[in-house]
Motif scaffolding. Structure first.
Motif, PDB file in Angstrom:
ATOM      1  N   THR A  43       0.861  -1.186   0.000  1.00 33.94           N
ATOM      2  CA  THR A  43       0.000   0.000   0.000  1.00 33.94           C
ATOM      3  C   THR A  43       0.895   1.233   0.000  1.00 33.94           C
ATOM      4  OG1 THR A  43      -0.157  -0.026   2.416  1.00 33.94           O
ATOM      5  CG2 THR A  43      -1.904  -1.136   1.189  1.00 33.94           C
ATOM      6  N   MET A  44       0.438   2.270  -0.708  1.00 31.50           N
ATOM      7  CA  MET A  44       1.240   3.485  -0.872  1.00 31.50           C
ATOM      8  C   MET A  44       0.388   4.708  -0.591  1.00 31.50           C
ATOM      9  SD  MET A  44       3.013   2.618  -4.480  1.00 31.50           S
ATOM     10  CE  MET A  44       3.566   0.963  -4.812  1.00 31.50           C
ATOM     11  N   SER A  45       1.031   5.743  -0.086  1.00 31.16           N
ATOM     12  CA  SER A  45       0.332   7.008   0.124  1.00 31.16           C
ATOM     13  C   SER A  45       1.307   8.161  -0.024  1.00 31.16           C
ATOM     14  CB  SER A  45      -0.335   7.045   1.496  1.00 31.16           C
ATOM     15  OG  SER A  45       0.639   6.962   2.519  1.00 31.16           O
ATOM     16  N   VAL A  46       0.759   9.321  -0.348  1.00 33.95           N
ATOM     17  CA  VAL A  46       1.530  10.559  -0.417  1.00 33.95           C
ATOM     18  C   VAL A  46       1.078  11.417   0.757  1.00 33.95           C
ATOM     19  CG1 VAL A  46       2.042  12.608  -1.779  1.00 33.95           C
ATOM     20  CG2 VAL A  46       1.683  10.411  -2.923  1.00 33.95           C
ATOM     21  N   ALA A  47       2.023  11.855   1.571  1.00 34.45           N
ATOM     22  CA  ALA A  47       1.682  12.618   2.768  1.00 34.45           C
ATOM     23  C   ALA A  47       1.861  14.122   2.576  1.00 34.45           C
ATOM     24  CB  ALA A  47       2.535  12.143   3.947  1.00 34.45           C
ATOM     25  N   ASN A  48       2.920  14.535   1.895  1.00 37.61           N
ATOM     26  CA  ASN A  48       3.216  15.960   1.733  1.00 37.61           C
ATOM     27  C   ASN A  48       3.662  16.233   0.302  1.00 37.61           C
ATOM     28  OD1 ASN A  48       4.305  15.135   4.655  1.00 37.61           O
ATOM     29  ND2 ASN A  48       3.320  17.129   4.745  1.00 37.61           N
ATOM     30  N   VAL A  49       3.226  17.374  -0.230  1.00 40.90           N
ATOM     31  CA  VAL A  49       3.615  17.833  -1.559  1.00 40.90           C
ATOM     32  C   VAL A  49       3.921  19.320  -1.432  1.00 40.90           C
ATOM     33  CG1 VAL A  49       2.862  18.122  -3.947  1.00 40.90           C
ATOM     34  CG2 VAL A  49       2.087  16.122  -2.642  1.00 40.90           C
ATOM     35  N   VAL A  50       5.190  19.698  -1.670  1.00 44.58           N
ATOM     36  CA  VAL A  50       5.611  21.085  -1.471  1.00 44.58           C
ATOM     37  C   VAL A  50       6.305  21.597  -2.734  1.00 44.58           C
ATOM     38  CG1 VAL A  50       6.941  22.674  -0.031  1.00 44.58           C
ATOM     39  CG2 VAL A  50       5.944  20.605   0.982  1.00 44.58           C
ATOM     40  N   PRO A  51       5.645  22.481  -3.498  1.00 43.31           N
ATOM     41  CA  PRO A  51       6.289  23.065  -4.682  1.00 43.31           C
ATOM     42  C   PRO A  51       7.161  24.263  -4.311  1.00 43.31           C
ATOM     43  CG  PRO A  51       4.001  23.756  -4.556  1.00 43.31           C
ATOM     44  CD  PRO A  51       4.233  22.845  -3.395  1.00 43.31           C
ATOM     45  N   HIS A  52       8.239  24.462  -5.082  1.00 47.28           N
ATOM     46  CA  HIS A  52       9.162  25.579  -4.857  1.00 47.28           C
ATOM     47  C   HIS A  52       9.321  26.381  -6.145  1.00 47.28           C
ATOM     48  CE1 HIS A  52      10.434  24.157  -0.877  1.00 47.28           C
ATOM     49  NE2 HIS A  52      10.397  22.941  -1.391  1.00 47.28           N
ATOM     50  N   ASP A  53       9.710  27.640  -6.002  1.00 53.12           N
ATOM     51  CA  ASP A  53       9.869  28.531  -7.157  1.00 53.12           C
ATOM     52  C   ASP A  53      10.948  28.088  -8.134  1.00 53.12           C
ATOM     53  OD1 ASP A  53       7.815  30.348  -6.686  1.00 53.12           O
ATOM     54  OD2 ASP A  53       9.046  31.584  -5.366  1.00 53.12           O
ATOM     55  N   ASP A  54      11.889  27.263  -7.680  1.00 53.94           N
ATOM     56  CA  ASP A  54      12.964  26.818  -8.565  1.00 53.94           C
ATOM     57  C   ASP A  54      12.594  25.585  -9.386  1.00 53.94           C
ATOM     58  OD1 ASP A  54      12.962  24.902  -6.572  1.00 53.94           O
ATOM     59  OD2 ASP A  54      15.057  25.194  -5.993  1.00 53.94           O
ATOM     60  N   GLY A  55      11.298  25.183  -9.357  1.00 57.26           N
ATOM     61  CA  GLY A  55      10.852  24.031 -10.136  1.00 57.26           C
ATOM     62  C   GLY A  55      11.020  22.692  -9.443  1.00 57.26           C
ATOM     63  N   ILE A  56      11.452  22.714  -8.190  1.00 55.24           N
ATOM     64  CA  ILE A  56      11.614  21.487  -7.404  1.00 55.24           C
ATOM     65  C   ILE A  56      10.314  21.201  -6.661  1.00 55.24           C
ATOM     66  CG2 ILE A  56      12.853  20.381  -5.489  1.00 55.24           C
ATOM     67  CD1 ILE A  56      14.630  20.768  -7.890  1.00 55.24           C
ATOM     68  N   LEU A  57       9.913  19.927  -6.669  1.00 52.77           N
ATOM     69  CA  LEU A  57       8.744  19.487  -5.907  1.00 52.77           C
ATOM     70  C   LEU A  57       9.228  18.501  -4.851  1.00 52.77           C
ATOM     71  CD1 LEU A  57       5.592  19.586  -5.766  1.00 52.77           C
ATOM     72  CD2 LEU A  57       5.642  17.457  -7.065  1.00 52.77           C
ATOM     73  N   GLU A  58       9.006  18.835  -3.589  1.00 57.08           N
ATOM     74  CA  GLU A  58       9.347  17.919  -2.505  1.00 57.08           C
ATOM     75  C   GLU A  58       8.121  17.078  -2.183  1.00 57.08           C
ATOM     76  OE1 GLU A  58      12.008  19.276   0.853  1.00 57.08           O
ATOM     77  OE2 GLU A  58      11.123  21.176   0.170  1.00 57.08           O
ATOM     78  N   ILE A  59       8.327  15.772  -2.076  1.00 62.03           N
ATOM     79  CA  ILE A  59       7.231  14.898  -1.659  1.00 62.03           C
ATOM     80  C   ILE A  59       7.694  14.007  -0.519  1.00 62.03           C
ATOM     81  CG2 ILE A  59       6.179  14.895  -3.950  1.00 62.03           C
ATOM     82  CD1 ILE A  59       7.145  11.964  -4.245  1.00 62.03           C
ATOM     83  N   VAL A  60       6.776  13.677   0.342  1.00 58.10           N
ATOM     84  CA  VAL A  60       6.984  12.675   1.380  1.00 58.10           C
ATOM     85  C   VAL A  60       5.872  11.652   1.204  1.00 58.10           C
ATOM     86  CG1 VAL A  60       7.038  12.206   3.868  1.00 58.10           C
ATOM     87  CG2 VAL A  60       8.019  14.330   2.974  1.00 58.10           C
ATOM     88  N   GLY A  61       6.250  10.397   1.210  1.00 55.91           N
ATOM     89  CA  GLY A  61       5.266   9.335   1.033  1.00 55.91           C
ATOM     90  C   GLY A  61       5.587   8.151   1.918  1.00 55.91           C
TER      91      GLY A  61
END
Length: 115
Positions: free
Chosen positions: A80-98
């Motif tokens: 089973t999988m889930s995405v907990a956090n999605v954080v976009p940044h101005d430099d085009g980087i997307l941080e995710i925690v899952g």
């Protein structure tokens, strides 16, 4: 054990009254871009995904995860999988925690789209 809902048990809640008619929707409501990433992971994980210059800190980003085989073809595995956090940044980087409920790395596809 995994249980599945039958088609009769699934309720669909369409709230059309909350959506703007297509001819009145501004550009902010359309998908700006999308991309796909493949990586091995298990347990709680964090990734920094390079999405590019159209992703900004004010973007609304959405991420889904699925397991893939050696040919990058999605399949329904036992993890089973889930995405907990999605954080976009101005430099085009997307941080995710899952989180992936499995004891060893499995190959995952992260599908990302943003507005």
């Amino acid at each position: 054990m995994v249980s599945y809902a039958s088609p009769e048990q699934v309720e669909i809640d369409l709230r059309d009254e909350l959506l703007e008619p297509e001819d009145q929707a501004d550009g902010e409501q359309r998908i700006v871009d999308y991309t796909t990433f493949f990586f091995p992971a298990h347990g709680v994980f964090a990734r920094r995904l390079i999405c590019g210059p159209t992703l900004k800190s004010y973007s609304r980003a959405f991420v889904s995860l699925c397991e893939v085989d050696g040919n990058n073809v999605p399949f329904r595995g036992l993890a089973t999988m889930s995405v907990a956090n999605v954080v976009p940044h101005d430099d085009g980087i997307l941080e995710i925690v899952g989180s992936i409920q499995w004891n060893s790395d499995i190959k995952v596809r992260a599908s990302v789209l943003w507005q």
